[in-house]
Design a protein around this motif. Structure first.
Motif, PDB file in Angstrom:
ATOM      1  N   LYS A   1      -3.703  -1.358  -8.535  1.00  0.00           N
ATOM      2  CA  LYS A   1      -2.934  -2.542  -8.142  1.00  0.00           C
ATOM      3  C   LYS A   1      -3.644  -3.412  -7.114  1.00  0.00           C
ATOM      4  CE  LYS A   1       1.603  -0.626  -9.078  1.00  0.00           C
ATOM      5  NZ  LYS A   1       2.940  -0.420  -8.551  1.00  0.00           N
ATOM      6  N   PHE A   2      -4.788  -2.984  -6.643  1.00  0.00           N
ATOM      7  CA  PHE A   2      -5.465  -3.691  -5.560  1.00  0.00           C
ATOM      8  C   PHE A   2      -6.810  -4.216  -6.037  1.00  0.00           C
ATOM      9  CE2 PHE A   2      -2.444  -0.738  -3.874  1.00  0.00           C
ATOM     10  CZ  PHE A   2      -1.760  -1.495  -2.943  1.00  0.00           C
ATOM     11  N   LYS A   3      -6.768  -5.055  -7.027  1.00  0.00           N
ATOM     12  CA  LYS A   3      -7.974  -5.562  -7.695  1.00  0.00           C
ATOM     13  C   LYS A   3      -8.774  -6.542  -6.834  1.00  0.00           C
ATOM     14  CE  LYS A   3      -6.370  -4.598 -12.279  1.00  0.00           C
ATOM     15  NZ  LYS A   3      -6.926  -3.309 -12.434  1.00  0.00           N
TER      16      LYS A   3
ATOM     17  N   ALA B   1      -1.151   6.758   1.340  1.00  0.00           N
ATOM     18  CA  ALA B   1      -1.221   5.326   1.038  1.00  0.00           C
ATOM     19  C   ALA B   1      -2.639   4.931   0.658  1.00  0.00           C
ATOM     20  CB  ALA B   1      -0.736   4.501   2.227  1.00  0.00           C
ATOM     21  N   ASN B   2      -3.626   5.514   1.322  1.00  0.00           N
ATOM     22  CA  ASN B   2      -5.025   5.218   0.981  1.00  0.00           C
ATOM     23  C   ASN B   2      -5.372   5.760  -0.405  1.00  0.00           C
ATOM     24  OD1 ASN B   2      -5.408   3.949   3.403  1.00  0.00           O
ATOM     25  ND2 ASN B   2      -6.263   5.728   4.421  1.00  0.00           N
ATOM     26  N   ILE B   3      -4.865   6.943  -0.725  1.00  0.00           N
ATOM     27  CA  ILE B   3      -5.089   7.498  -2.061  1.00  0.00           C
ATOM     28  C   ILE B   3      -4.417   6.603  -3.106  1.00  0.00           C
ATOM     29  CG2 ILE B   3      -4.565   9.435  -3.596  1.00  0.00           C
ATOM     30  CD1 ILE B   3      -4.875  11.266  -1.129  1.00  0.00           C
ATOM     31  N   TYR B   4      -3.204   6.177  -2.819  1.00  0.00           N
ATOM     32  CA  TYR B   4      -2.480   5.297  -3.738  1.00  0.00           C
ATOM     33  C   TYR B   4      -3.242   3.999  -3.971  1.00  0.00           C
ATOM     34  CZ  TYR B   4       1.212   2.276  -5.544  1.00  0.00           C
ATOM     35  OH  TYR B   4       1.940   1.406  -6.303  1.00  0.00           O
TER      36      TYR B   4
ATOM     37  N   ALA C   1       0.814  -1.212   0.000  1.00  0.00           N
ATOM     38  CA  ALA C   1       0.000   0.000   0.000  1.00  0.00           C
ATOM     39  C   ALA C   1       0.848   1.263   0.000  1.00  0.00           C
ATOM     40  CB  ALA C   1      -0.929   0.004   1.214  1.00  0.00           C
ATOM     41  N   MET C   2       2.123   1.125   0.226  1.00  0.00           N
ATOM     42  CA  MET C   2       3.001   2.292   0.271  1.00  0.00           C
ATOM     43  C   MET C   2       3.237   2.831  -1.136  1.00  0.00           C
ATOM     44  SD  MET C   2       4.011   2.807   3.456  1.00  0.00           S
ATOM     45  CE  MET C   2       5.613   3.504   3.502  1.00  0.00           C
ATOM     46  N   PRO C   3       3.010   4.118  -1.339  1.00  0.00           N
ATOM     47  CA  PRO C   3       3.312   4.702  -2.649  1.00  0.00           C
ATOM     48  C   PRO C   3       4.809   4.569  -2.950  1.00  0.00           C
ATOM     49  CG  PRO C   3       1.994   6.204  -1.310  1.00  0.00           C
ATOM     50  CD  PRO C   3       2.413   5.084  -0.421  1.00  0.00           C
TER      51      PRO C   3
ATOM     52  N   HIS D   1      10.126   1.286   2.700  1.00  0.00           N
ATOM     53  CA  HIS D   1       8.774   0.802   2.995  1.00  0.00           C
ATOM     54  C   HIS D   1       8.699  -0.031   4.273  1.00  0.00           C
ATOM     55  CE1 HIS D   1       7.045   1.276  -1.331  1.00  0.00           C
ATOM     56  NE2 HIS D   1       7.581   2.383  -0.867  1.00  0.00           N
ATOM     57  N   GLU D   2       9.576  -0.982   4.418  1.00  0.00           N
ATOM     58  CA  GLU D   2       9.509  -1.864   5.590  1.00  0.00           C
ATOM     59  C   GLU D   2       9.691  -1.071   6.885  1.00  0.00           C
ATOM     60  OE1 GLU D   2      11.381  -5.999   7.387  1.00  0.00           O
ATOM     61  OE2 GLU D   2      12.028  -5.306   5.409  1.00  0.00           O
ATOM     62  N   GLU D   3      10.662  -0.184   6.899  1.00  0.00           N
ATOM     63  CA  GLU D   3      10.907   0.620   8.096  1.00  0.00           C
ATOM     64  C   GLU D   3       9.715   1.516   8.421  1.00  0.00           C
ATOM     65  OE1 GLU D   3      13.001   0.193   5.587  1.00  0.00           O
ATOM     66  OE2 GLU D   3      14.985  -0.299   6.370  1.00  0.00           O
ATOM     67  N   MET D   4       9.096   2.070   7.376  1.00  0.00           N
ATOM     68  CA  MET D   4       7.944   2.953   7.590  1.00  0.00           C
ATOM     69  C   MET D   4       6.747   2.173   8.134  1.00  0.00           C
ATOM     70  SD  MET D   4       8.919   5.905   7.002  1.00  0.00           S
ATOM     71  CE  MET D   4       8.464   7.296   6.045  1.00  0.00           C
ATOM     72  N   VAL D   5       6.544   0.960   7.643  1.00  0.00           N
ATOM     73  CA  VAL D   5       5.440   0.133   8.136  1.00  0.00           C
ATOM     74  C   VAL D   5       5.675  -0.223   9.602  1.00  0.00           C
ATOM     75  CG1 VAL D   5       4.316  -2.124   7.908  1.00  0.00           C
ATOM     76  CG2 VAL D   5       4.783  -0.748   5.871  1.00  0.00           C
ATOM     77  N   ILE D   6       6.895  -0.588   9.933  1.00  0.00           N
ATOM     78  CA  ILE D   6       7.225  -0.922  11.327  1.00  0.00           C
ATOM     79  C   ILE D   6       7.039   0.301  12.212  1.00  0.00           C
ATOM     80  CG2 ILE D   6       9.113  -1.545  12.876  1.00  0.00           C
ATOM     81  CD1 ILE D   6      10.141  -3.381  10.560  1.00  0.00           C
ATOM     82  N   LEU D   7       7.545   1.444  11.767  1.00  0.00           N
ATOM     83  CA  LEU D   7       7.433   2.678  12.540  1.00  0.00           C
ATOM     84  C   LEU D   7       5.970   3.068  12.757  1.00  0.00           C
ATOM     85  CD1 LEU D   7       8.953   5.019  13.872  1.00  0.00           C
ATOM     86  CD2 LEU D   7       8.942   6.166  11.653  1.00  0.00           C
TER      87      LEU D   7
END
Length: 89
Positions: A61-63, A52-55, A3-5, A11-17
């Motif tokens: 990509k989220f069919k 991320a929600n807008i993306y 879901a990360m633009p 990405h991984e660090e941002m999700v963990i944070l």
């Protein structure tokens, strides 16, 4: 992490944070002394994850997720911000 633009680094660090922030801020809501600060933190977090929600809604990509649900998340985010704001007082 999908879901990360793409323009957001690490990405991984941002999700963990963001996950750690969700847990800490959620705990902060429990206690009257930290409730207002935690609510402001949640508001900032909800604003930070909004791209991320807008993306998800616009990338195609989220069919597997129905498109109306992806778009419904956007106004829902505003409602969640308002709900968190109620705890800032």
């Amino acid at each position: 992490m999908k879901a990360m633009p793409p323009y957001i680094p690490k990405h991984e660090e941002m999700v963990i944070l963001s996950g750690i922030a969700e847990i800490v801020l959620g705990i902060g809501l429990i206690f009257k002394q930290t409730q207002a600060l935690a609510a402001w933190g949640i508001i900032l977090l909800l604003i930070a994850v909004f791209p991320a929600n807008i993306y998800m809604a616009t990338s195609g990509k989220f069919k597997k997720i129905p498109q109306p649900l992806l778009w419904l998340r956007l106004p829902l985010q505003i409602i969640l911000i308002w709900w968190a704001y109620l705890y800032t007082k």
